[in-house]
Scaffold this motif. Structure first.
Motif, PDB file in Angstrom:
ATOM      1  N   ALA A  60       0.616  -1.231   0.261  1.00  0.00           N
ATOM      2  CA  ALA A  60      -0.073   0.002  -0.188  1.00  0.00           C
ATOM      3  C   ALA A  60       0.871   1.321   0.010  1.00  0.00           C
ATOM      4  CB  ALA A  60      -1.093  -0.016   1.354  1.00  0.00           C
ATOM      5  N   LEU A  61       1.968   1.299   0.812  1.00  0.00           N
ATOM      6  CA  LEU A  61       2.750   2.342   0.841  1.00  0.00           C
ATOM      7  C   LEU A  61       3.549   2.525  -0.598  1.00  0.00           C
ATOM      8  CD1 LEU A  61       4.237   4.702   2.346  1.00  0.00           C
ATOM      9  CD2 LEU A  61       6.035   3.083   2.985  1.00  0.00           C
ATOM     10  N   GLY A  62       3.820   1.494  -0.992  1.00  0.00           N
ATOM     11  CA  GLY A  62       4.824   1.445  -2.503  1.00  0.00           C
ATOM     12  C   GLY A  62       3.512   1.908  -3.297  1.00  0.00           C
ATOM     13  N   ASN A  63       2.287   1.848  -3.216  1.00  0.00           N
ATOM     14  CA  ASN A  63       1.256   2.273  -4.290  1.00  0.00           C
ATOM     15  C   ASN A  63       1.181   3.762  -4.176  1.00  0.00           C
ATOM     16  OD1 ASN A  63       0.797  -0.141  -5.311  1.00  0.00           O
ATOM     17  ND2 ASN A  63      -1.023  -0.578  -4.170  1.00  0.00           N
ATOM     18  N   LEU A  64       1.243   4.401  -2.904  1.00  0.00           N
ATOM     19  CA  LEU A  64       1.212   5.804  -2.665  1.00  0.00           C
ATOM     20  C   LEU A  64       2.396   6.485  -3.075  1.00  0.00           C
ATOM     21  CD1 LEU A  64      -0.350   8.421  -1.389  1.00  0.00           C
ATOM     22  CD2 LEU A  64       0.676   7.483   0.938  1.00  0.00           C
ATOM     23  N   LEU A  65       3.533   5.984  -2.867  1.00  0.00           N
ATOM     24  CA  LEU A  65       4.985   6.304  -3.241  1.00  0.00           C
ATOM     25  C   LEU A  65       4.968   6.596  -4.903  1.00  0.00           C
ATOM     26  CD1 LEU A  65       7.322   5.107  -1.093  1.00  0.00           C
ATOM     27  CD2 LEU A  65       6.220   7.136  -0.709  1.00  0.00           C
ATOM     28  N   ALA A  66       4.279   5.562  -5.604  1.00  0.00           N
ATOM     29  CA  ALA A  66       4.291   5.566  -6.998  1.00  0.00           C
ATOM     30  C   ALA A  66       3.105   6.655  -7.373  1.00  0.00           C
ATOM     31  CB  ALA A  66       3.778   4.537  -7.533  1.00  0.00           C
TER      32      ALA A  66
END
Length: 162
Positions: A60-66
């Motif tokens: 989820a954090l990776g999706n937000l950073l992307a």
């Protein structure tokens, strides 16, 4: 505060909803992934069930950073990743290192990527965010900014007891 949204769902769903309705202009965005804490209380800290939701929180954090990258906002956005406590068995609140140790990661403009030597306490998170936003830090606060993260001299350290 302009908006408060409570989503009682998994971290990936929370992030999907945020990305679908991403704020066009935000000063501060606070996101709490609470599932990992809940799984620690139900199945135990460091259990396979907790690791499963930690994996999803990381996704989820990776999706937000992307999304921040896609919008060209990542380089100008401060990000603090932390937890409010650790735990052992299915509880927390003791002075055991498992209860007191949390992740603390900061990135963004002016942050120097490195391993910190400063002892970081949970209460330092609010002081660091206040410092980053250029706001005055109330003198009654016990927490202090983690100046070392910005390559600045350590002026004062928290004196919290563990």
């Amino acid at each position: 505060m302009d908006m408060f949204v409570y989503v009682n769902d998994r971290d990936l769903v929370l992030t999907e909803r945020l990305i679908a309705d991403f704020p066009q202009d935000f000063g501060v965005l606070f996101i709490h992934f609470g599932t990992t804490d809940g799984m620690g209380h139900v199945y135990g800290w460091m259990s396979s069930q907790q690791f499963s939701v930690l994996y999803r929180a990381d996704e989820a954090l990776g999706n937000l950073l992307a999304e921040l990258d896609a919008r060209g906002l990542r380089d100008e956005t401060w990000i603090i990743i932390t937890a409010d406590h650790g735990g052992h068995d299915t509880t927390h609140g003791s002075s055991l290192s498992e209860d007191m140790t949390i992740p603390w990661i900061v990135s963004g403009p002016g942050v120097q990527p490195k391993v910190l030597t400063t002892q970081v306490y949970t209460m330092d998170t609010a002081a660091t965010a206040t410092f980053m936003l250029g706001l005055p830090i109330p003198p009654e606060w016990d927490g202090v900014p983690i100046y070392e993260a910005f390559g600045l001299p350590i002026l004062k350290q928290s004196t919290a007891c563990q």
